[in-house]
Design an enzyme around this catalytic site. Structure first.
Site, PDB file in Angstrom:
ATOM      1  N   ARG A 164     -19.814  25.270  43.165  1.00 14.84           N
ATOM      2  CA  ARG A 164     -20.991  25.338  42.294  1.00 14.84           C
ATOM      3  C   ARG A 164     -21.673  26.691  42.385  1.00 14.84           C
ATOM      4  NH1 ARG A 164     -24.160  20.394  43.090  1.00 14.84           N
ATOM      5  NH2 ARG A 164     -22.614  19.716  41.584  1.00 14.84           N
ATOM      6  N   TYR A 165     -21.668  27.251  43.573  1.00 12.37           N
ATOM      7  CA  TYR A 165     -22.323  28.545  43.786  1.00 12.37           C
ATOM      8  C   TYR A 165     -21.246  29.622  43.860  1.00 12.37           C
ATOM      9  CZ  TYR A 165     -26.305  25.652  45.174  1.00 12.37           C
ATOM     10  OH  TYR A 165     -27.330  24.749  45.201  1.00 12.37           O
ATOM     11  N   ARG A 168     -19.653  30.285  47.740  1.00 11.18           N
ATOM     12  CA  ARG A 168     -19.408  29.255  48.743  1.00 11.18           C
ATOM     13  C   ARG A 168     -18.966  27.950  48.091  1.00 11.18           C
ATOM     14  NH1 ARG A 168     -24.515  30.307  47.543  1.00 11.18           N
ATOM     15  NH2 ARG A 168     -26.222  28.806  47.746  1.00 11.18           N
ATOM     16  N   CYS A 177     -17.422   7.428  57.295  1.00 11.13           N
ATOM     17  CA  CYS A 177     -18.558   7.722  58.175  1.00 11.13           C
ATOM     18  C   CYS A 177     -18.638   6.619  59.218  1.00 11.13           C
ATOM     19  CB  CYS A 177     -19.872   7.750  57.400  1.00 11.13           C
ATOM     20  SG  CYS A 177     -20.001   9.136  56.262  1.00 11.13           S
ATOM     21  N   CYS A 181     -25.485   5.561  55.407  1.00  8.15           N
ATOM     22  CA  CYS A 181     -26.885   5.614  55.004  1.00  8.15           C
ATOM     23  C   CYS A 181     -26.978   4.935  53.647  1.00  8.15           C
ATOM     24  CB  CYS A 181     -27.326   7.065  54.845  1.00  8.15           C
ATOM     25  SG  CYS A 181     -26.726   8.130  56.160  1.00  8.15           S
ATOM     26  N   CYS A 184     -26.906   7.099  50.375  1.00  8.08           N
ATOM     27  CA  CYS A 184     -25.879   8.158  50.369  1.00  8.08           C
ATOM     28  C   CYS A 184     -25.575   8.680  48.974  1.00  8.08           C
ATOM     29  CB  CYS A 184     -24.597   7.628  51.002  1.00  8.08           C
ATOM     30  SG  CYS A 184     -23.262   8.831  50.925  1.00  8.08           S
ATOM     31  N   ARG A 186     -22.979  10.444  48.306  1.00  9.10           N
ATOM     32  CA  ARG A 186     -21.528  10.435  48.085  1.00  9.10           C
ATOM     33  C   ARG A 186     -20.960   9.036  48.144  1.00  9.10           C
ATOM     34  NH1 ARG A 186     -21.546  15.454  50.675  1.00  9.10           N
ATOM     35  NH2 ARG A 186     -22.338  16.796  49.038  1.00  9.10           N
ATOM     36  N   ASP A 345     -31.656  11.874  46.053  1.00 11.22           N
ATOM     37  CA  ASP A 345     -30.866  11.977  44.825  1.00 11.22           C
ATOM     38  C   ASP A 345     -30.836  10.636  44.087  1.00 11.22           C
ATOM     39  OD1 ASP A 345     -30.154  14.641  45.245  1.00 11.22           O
ATOM     40  OD2 ASP A 345     -28.464  14.076  46.538  1.00 11.22           O
ATOM     41  N   ASP A 382     -31.989  18.569  44.491  1.00 12.13           N
ATOM     42  CA  ASP A 382     -30.653  18.912  43.998  1.00 12.13           C
ATOM     43  C   ASP A 382     -30.624  18.444  42.545  1.00 12.13           C
ATOM     44  OD1 ASP A 382     -28.101  19.979  44.161  1.00 12.13           O
ATOM     45  OD2 ASP A 382     -27.743  19.082  46.140  1.00 12.13           O
ATOM     46  N   LYS A 389     -29.356  23.254  44.206  1.00 14.78           N
ATOM     47  CA  LYS A 389     -30.602  22.990  44.925  1.00 14.78           C
ATOM     48  C   LYS A 389     -31.726  23.862  44.401  1.00 14.78           C
ATOM     49  CE  LYS A 389     -28.083  21.834  49.141  1.00 14.78           C
ATOM     50  NZ  LYS A 389     -26.715  22.074  48.598  1.00 14.78           N
TER      51      LYS A 389
HETATM   52  C1  PLP Z   1     -25.687  22.215  49.236  1.00 17.76           C
HETATM   53  C2  PLP Z   1     -24.482  22.787  48.688  1.00 17.76           C
HETATM   54  C3  PLP Z   1     -23.997  24.015  49.146  1.00 17.76           C
HETATM   55  C4  PLP Z   1     -24.687  24.821  50.220  1.00 17.76           C
HETATM   56  O1  PLP Z   1     -25.948  25.252  49.813  1.00 17.76           O
HETATM   57  P1  PLP Z   1     -26.837  26.177  50.771  1.00 17.76           P
HETATM   58  O2  PLP Z   1     -28.142  26.309  50.048  1.00 17.76           O
HETATM   59  O3  PLP Z   1     -26.115  27.471  50.908  1.00 17.76           O
HETATM   60  O4  PLP Z   1     -26.959  25.474  52.069  1.00 17.76           O
HETATM   61  C5  PLP Z   1     -22.858  24.497  48.573  1.00 17.76           C
HETATM   62  N1  PLP Z   1     -22.215  23.824  47.605  1.00 17.76           N
HETATM   63  C6  PLP Z   1     -22.675  22.652  47.115  1.00 17.76           C
HETATM   64  C7  PLP Z   1     -21.932  21.978  46.030  1.00 17.76           C
HETATM   65  C8  PLP Z   1     -23.809  22.074  47.665  1.00 17.76           C
HETATM   66  O5  PLP Z   1     -24.252  20.905  47.202  1.00 17.76           O
HETATM   67  S1  SF4 Z   2     -25.366  10.468  53.612  1.00 17.22           S
HETATM   68 FE1  SF4 Z   2     -23.389   9.480  53.096  1.00 17.22          FE
HETATM   69  S2  SF4 Z   2     -21.829  10.947  53.749  1.00 17.22           S
HETATM   70 FE2  SF4 Z   2     -23.731  11.518  54.774  1.00 17.22          FE
HETATM   71  S3  SF4 Z   2     -23.658  10.465  56.773  1.00 17.22           S
HETATM   72 FE3  SF4 Z   2     -24.799   9.149  55.359  1.00 17.22          FE
HETATM   73  S4  SF4 Z   2     -23.226   7.775  54.536  1.00 17.22           S
HETATM   74 FE4  SF4 Z   2     -22.122   9.483  55.435  1.00 17.22          FE
END
Ligand code: PLP
Ligand code: SF4
Length: 422
Positions: A164-165, A168, A177, A181, A184, A186, A345, A382, A389
Site C-alpha cells: 500500500r505504501y 514497505r 493466532c 481478539c 480482529c 484480519r 476498524d 486506517d 493510516k
Molecule cells: C500499517 C501498515 C504498514 C506499516 O505502516 P507504518 O505506519 O509504517 O507502521 C504497512 N503496510 C500496510 C498495508 C499497513 O496496514
Molecule cells: S488482531 Fe487478529 S491477527 Fe492480531 S492477534 Fe488478534 S486475532 Fe490475531
C-alpha cells in the site's frame, strides 16, 4: 594551577574533629553479608517467573499438569479453550456470552490457559474478558462494516502481500493466532484457525519483495508469526535478510501478551541474528503487564530488539484517559515504546467495540503534555477502502491573528502567540 600530590592528599583526608572517637570496628557494614544478600536476590530474579496467580490457576484447573507443562508454549496452545463449553469450565459465562456457541461465526474462539487465568471469572464486563470472549453482539452488522474494511485484498499484488505504501509491504505469513481478539481486522485471514500455511506458501511473496527494489521495510504479520516454529520463522527471516534492499524487518505479534511462554531463549537468540529487527506488540490494557509478560519483554529488549506497542481503542475496555495512561506507563516500564492507538476498524460485527473518533481525540488530548512524551503514541484511523493510516491530533493551532501572530493553545488550553512571520 597544578596541585602537588601532597596537597591532594591533604584534601581527601580531613582531620577528625577533636571530640569524636574514630568509628569502632562493629559499626562498619559487613561487606560479605551484603554481597551474599545481593547474590541471593539476584538468583531469585534470574529464575523464570511464574506468578502465584498462574500457579493457583494451574493447580485448580490442570491438576495433572506440571509447572513445566504450563511454561511450555506448545502445551498452552494444545490446552487453549476453543469453544464456549470449554470456556465455561474456567469462567462463569453470562447469557450474552453463551449465545454464540453453535453458530457458524467466522472468527474462531481460542484463548490460551495463561490468558484465561487473567480473566475475571464472574464479571463479564471485565476489559480483558470482553476482548477475547465472544458475545451475541458479534452477529449484529452495523452500517459501513465489511469483511475486508481496509481493502487489503485489493492492494495485494501476490498472495499474502499487501503493498500500500511506496517503500514497505505487509507480509501475512500465517492465519493462526494463539488467542483471537474479537475485533480482529484480519478475520478473513484467521477464520479457519488453521495451523500454518507452510513455508512454500511464502514463495510468491518473497519473490515479489526480491523483485521490488523500492521495498526497504517488511512488516511480517498474520495471524501471529510468533505461533510458528522457530525453524519456520528463522527460514523466513533469513530469506528476507538475504534480500539486499530490505533494510528493516518488523514483526507484528500479540504472543508476548497472550502466550509469554513462547519467548524462549532459543527464540530470542535466533531473532537477534536478523537485526535490524523491530517488534510491534499488540497490547490492550495495563492488566496484561503481568510478571510473565514483563519478563518476555525484557528478554526481547535485552536482545536489542526495539519494542513498540499497538493498541486498538475499544469501548468500555480502554476508552478512558486514566485507563489508557496506565497502559502507556506500564508499557514504558516494560521497555515498550507506545507506537499506535488505532481507531477500531469497521470489520463485521465490531460495532459494540467502536468508539467515536471524538473519543480518540479526547484520549490523545489527555495524554499529550500531561505525561512523558515517550508515553504518547500516534492515534490513527486506517482509512476504509485502502487509504492507509491517517493520523489524527486535537487541534493546537488556532490560526493567525490580524497581527500575523500564530495562535496556539497548550495542553492546559492556555493560548499563546508565536511570531510566525517567516
Ligand atoms: C500499517 C501498515 C504498514 C506499516 O505502516 P507504518 O505506519 O509504517 O507502521 C504497512 N503496510 C500496510 C498495508 C499497513 O496496514
Ligand atoms: S488482531 Fe487478529 S491477527 Fe492480531 S492477534 Fe488478534 S486475532 Fe490475531
Amino acid at each position: 594551577m597544578e596541585k602537588s600530590p601532597n596537597e591532594k592528599l591533604a584534601i581527601t583526608r580531613p582531620e577528625l574533629p577533636e571530640d569524636e572517637e574514630p568509628p569502632s570496628k562493629s559499626s562498619f557494614i559487613d561487606e560479605a553479608s551484603l554481597l551474599d544478600e545481593y547474590l541471593k536476590s539476584r538468583n531469585d530474579r534470574d529464575k523464570s517467573l511464574t506468578s502465584e496467580r498462574s500457579l493457583a490457576f494451574l493447580q485448580e484447573f490442570f491438576p495433572e499438569a506440571s509447572l513445566k507443562d504450563w511454561n511450555n508454549w506448545h502445551w498452552q496452545i494444545k490446552n487453549s479453550a476453543r469453544s464456549i463449553q470449554q470456556l465455561s469450565r474456567f469462567i462463569s459465562l453470562s447469557d450474552n456470552e453463551v449465545k454464540p456457541d453453535g453458530n457458524n461465526h467466522s472468527l474462531p474462539l481460542r484463548i490460551t490457559p495463561y490468558y484465561i487465568s487473567l480473566l475475571d471469572r464472574m464479571n463479564a464486563d471485565h476489559p480483558l474478558r470482553r476482548s477475547v470472549v465472544p458475545v451475541f453482539d458479534e452477529f449484529i452488522v452495523h452500517p459501513g462494516e465489511n469483511a475486508d474494511p481496509l481493502s487489503e485484498e485489493h492492494d495485494s499484488p501476490v498472495e499474502n502481500i499487501v503493498h500500500r505504501y511506496p517503500d514497505r509491504v505487509l507480509f501475512l505469513v500465517t492465519g493462526f493466532c494463539s488467542t483471537y481478539c474479537r475485533y480482529c481486522t484480519r478475520t478473513r485471514m484467521v477464520a479457519k484457525d488453521k495451523c500454518h500455511v507452510g513455508v512454500k506458501a511464502w514463495e510468491a511473496g518473497l519473490n515479489y519483495i526480491q523483485e521490488h527494489k523500492e521495498i526497504r521495510d517488511v512488516l511480517v504479520s498474520g495471524g501471529d508469526p510468533f505461533t510458528m516454529p522457530d525453524l519456520h520463522l528463522e527460514y523466513l527471516l533469513s530469506r528476507l535478510r538475504s534480500i539486499p534492499h530490505v533494510e528493516i524487518i518488523r514483526i507484528g505479534t500479540k504472543v508476548p501478551v497472550v502466550l509469554p511462554q513462547r519467548i524462549t531463549r532459543p527464540l530470542v537468540n535466533m531473532l537477534k541474528k536478523y537485526h535490524p529487527l523491530f517488534l510491534s506488540i499488540h497490547f490492550t490494557h495495563a492488566d496484561e503487564l503481568t510478571p510473565e509478560v514483563k519478563e518476555a519483554c525484557e528478554k526481547l529488549a535485552n536482545a536489542g530488539i526495539p519494542l513498540g506497542s499497538q493498541t486498538v481503542l475499544l469501548k468500555g475496555i480502554n476508552d478512558q484517559v486514566p485507563v489508557m495512561t496506565n497502559l502507556m506507563h506500564a508499557l514504558l516500564r516494560a521497555r515498550v515504546k507506545p507506537y499506535y492507538i488505532y481507531q477500531c476498524d469497521p470489520v463485521l460485527g465490531s460495532g459494540h467495540f467502536r468508539t467515536s473518533i471524538k473519543k480518540g481525540l479526547e484520549i490523545m488530548e489527555g495524554l499529550r503534555g500531561h505525561t512523558s512524551g515517550y508515553a504518547v503514541p500516534t492515534y490513527v484511523v486506517d482509512a476504509p477502502g485502502g487509504g492507509g493510516k491517517i493520523p489524527l491530533l486535537p487541534d493546537y493551532f488556532l490560526g493567525h491573528g490580524e497581527d500575523g501572530y500564530a495562535k496556539l493553545r497548550n495542553f492546559e488550553n492556555k493560548e499563546f502567540q508565536y511570531p510566525d512571520f517567516s
